[in-house]
Design an enzyme around this catalytic site. Structure first.
Site, short mmCIF file in Angstrom:
data_model
loop_
_atom_site.label_atom_id
_atom_site.label_comp_id
_atom_site.label_asym_id
_atom_site.label_seq_id
_atom_site.Cartn_x
_atom_site.Cartn_y
_atom_site.Cartn_z
N CYS A 47 0.71 -1.47 0.27
CA CYS A 47 -0.08 0.01 -0.04
C CYS A 47 1.06 1.19 0.07
O CYS A 47 1.73 1.60 0.96
CB CYS A 47 -0.80 -0.22 1.25
SG CYS A 47 -1.77 1.51 1.45
N CYS A 54 0.29 3.62 2.92
CA CYS A 54 0.81 3.13 4.23
C CYS A 54 2.67 3.40 4.13
O CYS A 54 3.15 3.92 5.13
CB CYS A 54 0.79 1.66 4.36
SG CYS A 54 -1.03 0.96 5.09
N ASP A 61 -0.09 16.16 -3.27
CA ASP A 61 -0.63 15.12 -4.24
C ASP A 61 0.53 15.21 -5.36
O ASP A 61 0.75 16.34 -5.71
CB ASP A 61 -2.04 15.51 -4.91
CG ASP A 61 -2.37 14.05 -5.63
OD1 ASP A 61 -3.33 13.70 -5.25
OD2 ASP A 61 -1.81 14.15 -6.74
N HIS A 85 -4.19 1.88 8.35
CA HIS A 85 -4.67 1.28 7.02
C HIS A 85 -6.21 1.01 7.22
O HIS A 85 -6.48 0.05 7.82
CB HIS A 85 -3.99 0.03 6.25
CG HIS A 85 -4.57 -0.28 5.03
ND1 HIS A 85 -4.16 0.29 3.83
CD2 HIS A 85 -5.53 -1.09 4.71
CE1 HIS A 85 -4.72 -0.09 2.75
NE2 HIS A 85 -5.53 -1.21 3.31
N GLY A 98 -14.06 6.51 -8.46
CA GLY A 98 -12.71 6.89 -9.01
C GLY A 98 -11.58 6.85 -7.79
O GLY A 98 -10.50 7.62 -7.90
N HIS A 117 -6.35 3.29 -0.01
CA HIS A 117 -6.28 3.76 1.54
C HIS A 117 -6.87 4.89 1.67
O HIS A 117 -6.68 5.93 0.86
CB HIS A 117 -4.63 3.79 1.74
CG HIS A 117 -4.26 4.26 2.87
ND1 HIS A 117 -3.25 3.39 3.75
CD2 HIS A 117 -4.64 5.29 3.84
CE1 HIS A 117 -2.94 4.22 5.05
NE2 HIS A 117 -3.76 5.05 4.92
N HIS A 130 -8.40 8.41 1.84
CA HIS A 130 -7.54 9.75 1.83
C HIS A 130 -8.56 10.60 1.65
O HIS A 130 -9.86 10.57 0.56
CB HIS A 130 -6.48 9.64 0.77
CG HIS A 130 -6.96 9.11 -0.68
ND1 HIS A 130 -7.08 7.77 -0.92
CD2 HIS A 130 -7.09 9.69 -1.79
CE1 HIS A 130 -7.28 7.64 -2.29
NE2 HIS A 130 -7.32 8.65 -2.66
N HIS A 166 -9.19 14.43 -0.32
CA HIS A 166 -8.37 15.40 -1.16
C HIS A 166 -8.72 16.59 -0.39
O HIS A 166 -10.20 16.88 -0.43
CB HIS A 166 -8.86 15.06 -2.44
CG HIS A 166 -8.45 14.09 -3.22
ND1 HIS A 166 -7.42 14.14 -4.23
CD2 HIS A 166 -8.91 12.74 -3.44
CE1 HIS A 166 -7.42 12.87 -4.61
NE2 HIS A 166 -8.23 12.19 -4.20
#
Ligand code: 5GP
Ligand code: ZN
Length: 116
Positions: free
Chosen positions: A5, A8, A31, A47, A95, A100, A102, A104
């Site tokens: 991952c 991770c 990003d 995770h 999408g 993991h 997240h 944005h």
């Protein structure tokens, strides 16, 4: 920590990332392929595959991210006043490309709605 991952590995400093925030539960980093002048990802160090994998015991962690880290970072990154977009893409049709969890934070330009 999940095998293979990438997030991770970022959380555990096994691969580099441009960190903008870290505490005992969370890291945030820029990003790799920014879609806006400000584009930061906020992840739990633990995770968790996606929003769908969150469990009742993750309430405190999720509240920490949404009630504390995201708004604090939005202010620090300079996108709070004009507004920003917070997104957690979930699953294939949503999408999600990295499995993991997240969030944005996208800002610094006007966002279109609906997204493509
Ligand atoms: P998703 O498509 O899953 O919602 O978002 C994954 C995001 O992770 C994408 O915006 C992609 O550019 C970013 N990303 C993928 N791999 C890496 C990486 O190794 N480092 C960083 N900083 N961002 C990554
Ligand atoms: Zn992971």
């Amino acid at each position: 920590m999940a095998d293979n991952c990438i997030f991770c590995k970022i959380a555990h400093k096994e691969i580099p990332a441009n960190l903008v925030y870290e505490d005992d539960q969370v890291v945030a980093f820029k990003d790799l392929e920014p879609q806006a002048p400000v584009h930061v990802l906020v992840i739990p160090k633990k995770h968790v595959e996606s929003l769908l994998a969150l469990q009742p015991e993750d309430k405190e962690l999720t509240a920490h991210i949404l009630c504390e880290v995201v708004p604090q970072l939005a202010r620090e990154l300079g996108v709070a006043a004009d507004g920003f977009r917070g997104v957690a893409n979930t699953g294939e049709a949503g999408g999600q490309s990295v499995k993991h969890l997240h969030f944005h934070i996208l800002g610094g330009r006007s966002m279109q709605w609906p997204p493509g």
